[in-house]
Design a protein around this motif. Structure first.
Motif, PDB file in Angstrom:
ATOM      1  N   GLN A 134      -8.219   2.651  -2.796  1.00 41.72           N
ATOM      2  CA  GLN A 134      -8.890   1.816  -1.662  1.00 41.72           C
ATOM      3  C   GLN A 134      -9.351   0.651  -1.990  1.00 41.72           C
ATOM      4  N   ALA A 135     -10.050   0.616  -3.132  1.00 38.89           N
ATOM      5  CA  ALA A 135     -10.797  -0.489  -3.663  1.00 38.89           C
ATOM      6  C   ALA A 135      -9.781  -1.545  -3.896  1.00 38.89           C
ATOM      7  N   HIS A 136      -8.661  -1.223  -4.715  1.00 34.24           N
ATOM      8  CA  HIS A 136      -7.568  -2.036  -5.186  1.00 34.24           C
ATOM      9  C   HIS A 136      -6.995  -2.682  -3.783  1.00 34.24           C
ATOM     10  N   ALA A 137      -6.608  -1.645  -2.797  1.00 29.51           N
ATOM     11  CA  ALA A 137      -5.742  -2.267  -1.694  1.00 29.51           C
ATOM     12  C   ALA A 137      -6.570  -3.178  -0.671  1.00 29.51           C
ATOM     13  N   GLY A 138      -7.930  -2.900  -1.018  1.00 31.30           N
ATOM     14  CA  GLY A 138      -8.849  -3.724   0.037  1.00 31.30           C
ATOM     15  C   GLY A 138      -8.685  -3.122   1.460  1.00 31.30           C
ATOM     16  N   GLY A 139      -8.529  -1.754   1.586  1.00 34.60           N
ATOM     17  CA  GLY A 139      -8.520  -1.252   2.692  1.00 34.60           C
ATOM     18  C   GLY A 139      -8.165   0.207   2.741  1.00 34.60           C
ATOM     19  N   ARG A 140      -8.081   0.864   3.724  1.00 39.29           N
ATOM     20  CA  ARG A 140      -7.864   2.195   3.823  1.00 39.29           C
ATOM     21  C   ARG A 140      -6.514   2.736   3.449  1.00 39.29           C
ATOM     22  N   VAL A 141      -6.556   3.946   2.852  1.00 38.20           N
ATOM     23  CA  VAL A 141      -5.015   4.301   2.394  1.00 38.20           C
ATOM     24  C   VAL A 141      -4.879   5.230   3.586  1.00 38.20           C
ATOM     25  N   GLY A 142      -3.635   5.015   4.111  1.00 36.89           N
ATOM     26  CA  GLY A 142      -3.294   6.039   5.330  1.00 36.89           C
ATOM     27  C   GLY A 142      -2.281   7.068   4.721  1.00 36.89           C
ATOM     28  N   PHE A 143      -2.162   7.942   5.718  1.00 40.89           N
ATOM     29  CA  PHE A 143      -1.022   9.101   5.536  1.00 40.89           C
ATOM     30  C   PHE A 143       0.191   8.817   6.109  1.00 40.89           C
ATOM     31  N   GLY A 144       1.256   9.438   5.724  1.00 42.75           N
ATOM     32  CA  GLY A 144       2.507   9.280   6.522  1.00 42.75           C
ATOM     33  C   GLY A 144       3.598   8.269   5.733  1.00 42.75           C
ATOM     34  N   ARG A 145       4.429   8.118   6.334  1.00 44.14           N
ATOM     35  CA  ARG A 145       5.619   7.166   5.647  1.00 44.14           C
ATOM     36  C   ARG A 145       5.454   5.779   6.608  1.00 44.14           C
ATOM     37  N   THR A 146       5.811   4.893   5.634  1.00 39.82           N
ATOM     38  CA  THR A 146       5.654   3.636   6.252  1.00 39.82           C
ATOM     39  C   THR A 146       7.113   2.685   5.780  1.00 39.82           C
ATOM     40  N   GLU A 147       7.263   1.641   6.369  1.00 35.96           N
ATOM     41  CA  GLU A 147       8.526   0.887   6.106  1.00 35.96           C
ATOM     42  C   GLU A 147       8.606   0.679   4.559  1.00 35.96           C
ATOM     43  N   VAL A 148       7.614   0.205   3.896  1.00 36.91           N
ATOM     44  CA  VAL A 148       7.469   0.132   2.500  1.00 36.91           C
ATOM     45  C   VAL A 148       7.847   1.369   1.767  1.00 36.91           C
ATOM     46  N   THR A 149       7.219   2.466   2.206  1.00 35.77           N
ATOM     47  CA  THR A 149       7.677   3.788   1.802  1.00 35.77           C
ATOM     48  C   THR A 149       9.179   4.015   1.794  1.00 35.77           C
ATOM     49  N   ASP A 150       9.635   3.824   2.840  1.00 35.33           N
ATOM     50  CA  ASP A 150      11.257   4.059   3.051  1.00 35.33           C
ATOM     51  C   ASP A 150      12.232   3.030   2.204  1.00 35.33           C
ATOM     52  N   GLN A 151      11.697   1.750   2.229  1.00 35.85           N
ATOM     53  CA  GLN A 151      12.110   0.752   1.290  1.00 35.85           C
ATOM     54  C   GLN A 151      12.246   0.943  -0.308  1.00 35.85           C
ATOM     55  N   ILE A 152      11.343   1.807  -0.788  1.00 36.92           N
ATOM     56  CA  ILE A 152      11.098   1.933  -2.024  1.00 36.92           C
ATOM     57  C   ILE A 152      11.825   3.205  -2.287  1.00 36.92           C
ATOM     58  N   GLN A 153      11.876   4.108  -1.518  1.00 42.86           N
ATOM     59  CA  GLN A 153      12.614   5.178  -1.579  1.00 42.86           C
ATOM     60  C   GLN A 153      14.033   5.021  -1.772  1.00 42.86           C
ATOM     61  N   GLU A 154      14.646   3.985  -0.823  1.00 39.55           N
ATOM     62  CA  GLU A 154      15.936   3.665  -0.779  1.00 39.55           C
ATOM     63  C   GLU A 154      16.372   2.911  -2.240  1.00 39.55           C
ATOM     64  N   GLU A 155      15.449   2.252  -2.450  1.00 40.10           N
ATOM     65  CA  GLU A 155      15.758   1.534  -3.829  1.00 40.10           C
ATOM     66  C   GLU A 155      15.900   2.151  -5.043  1.00 40.10           C
ATOM     67  N   LEU A 156      14.968   3.290  -5.106  1.00 36.23           N
ATOM     68  CA  LEU A 156      14.887   4.229  -6.076  1.00 36.23           C
ATOM     69  C   LEU A 156      16.019   5.300  -6.112  1.00 36.23           C
ATOM     70  N   ASP A 157      16.333   5.666  -5.048  1.00 34.13           N
ATOM     71  CA  ASP A 157      17.554   6.439  -4.835  1.00 34.13           C
ATOM     72  C   ASP A 157      18.925   5.753  -5.235  1.00 34.13           C
ATOM     73  N   ARG A 158      18.893   4.201  -4.980  1.00 32.08           N
ATOM     74  CA  ARG A 158      20.208   3.601  -5.314  1.00 32.08           C
ATOM     75  C   ARG A 158      20.023   3.452  -7.000  1.00 32.08           C
ATOM     76  N   PHE A 159      18.930   3.309  -7.508  1.00 35.80           N
ATOM     77  CA  PHE A 159      18.785   3.394  -8.959  1.00 35.80           C
ATOM     78  C   PHE A 159      19.302   4.232  -9.591  1.00 35.80           C
ATOM     79  N   PHE A 160      18.600   5.634  -9.063  1.00 35.39           N
ATOM     80  CA  PHE A 160      18.994   6.942  -9.644  1.00 35.39           C
ATOM     81  C   PHE A 160      20.501   7.242  -9.801  1.00 35.39           C
ATOM     82  N   ALA A 161      21.149   6.990  -8.461  1.00 33.01           N
ATOM     83  CA  ALA A 161      22.704   6.957  -8.240  1.00 33.01           C
ATOM     84  C   ALA A 161      23.235   6.019  -9.169  1.00 33.01           C
TER      85      ALA A 161
END
Length: 131
Positions: A1-28
Motif C-alpha cells: 500500500q505504501a508503494h502504491a500510494g493507496g489501498r490495495v483492493g481485492f478482486g480482478r481489474t482490467e489491469v489484472t485481466d490484461q497482464i494475464q492475457e499477456e502472460l498467457d500469450r507469452f507461455f503459449a
C-alpha cells in the motif's frame, strides 16, 4: 500500500485481466510483448536498469557489462547484477535475458534451468515470427 500510494483492493481489474492475457500469450509461445503499465519501485539506478531490461527484444540477451555500459556506468556491473536480481516482476521485466559476458547463464533466482527455458521459449516464437 505504501508503494502504491493507496489501498490495495481485492478482486480482478482490467489491469489484472490484461497482464494475464499477456502472460498467457507469452507461455503459449506466441508473444514476448507486454504492454501493461508497470509501477517500478526501487532506487533511481534500479529503475534505470529495469527500463533497460524492458528494451531487450524477446529472444535476445545482453550481458551485465553491456547493460552497465548502456547506462553510462561501465564500472557498475555488480550494481546492475544486484538491480537485476531485485526485479520483482520476472518475465514481464525480462531479467532472464541477462547473461554473463561470455554468454553463460548466471544468476537467476528461479533457477538456471528456468532461465534457459524462458530464453528458448522466446527464441522459438521469435524464429516463427521471422520464418
Amino acid at each position: 500500500q505504501a508503494h502504491a500510494g493507496g489501498r490495495v483492493g481485492f478482486g480482478r481489474t482490467e489491469v489484472t485481466d490484461q497482464i494475464q492475457e499477456e502472460l498467457d500469450r507469452f507461455f503459449a509461445g506466441s508473444s514476448g510483448t507486454f504492454e501493461t503499465r508497470l509501477a517500478l519501485h526501487g532506487s533511481a539506478f534500479t529503475r534505470d536498469v529495469w527500463r533497460e531490461l524492458l528494451k531487450i527484444p524477446a529472444g535476445e540477451t545482453r550481458s551485465y557489462s553491456e547493460l552497465a555500459g548502456t547506462l553510462g556506468r561501465p564500472e557498475a556491473v555488480r550494481a546492475v547484477a544486484r538491480a537485476n536480481g531485485a526485479n520483482q516482476l520476472a518475465v514481464v521485466v525480462p531479467c532472464h535475458r541477462v547473461v554473463g559476458a561470455d554468454g553463460s547463464l548466471t544468476g537467476y533466482g528461479g533457477g538456471l534451468w528456468r532461465k534457459q527455458r524462458l530464453i528458448e521459449l522466446e527464441q522459438g516464437y521469435r524464429a516463427r515470427a521471422t520464418g
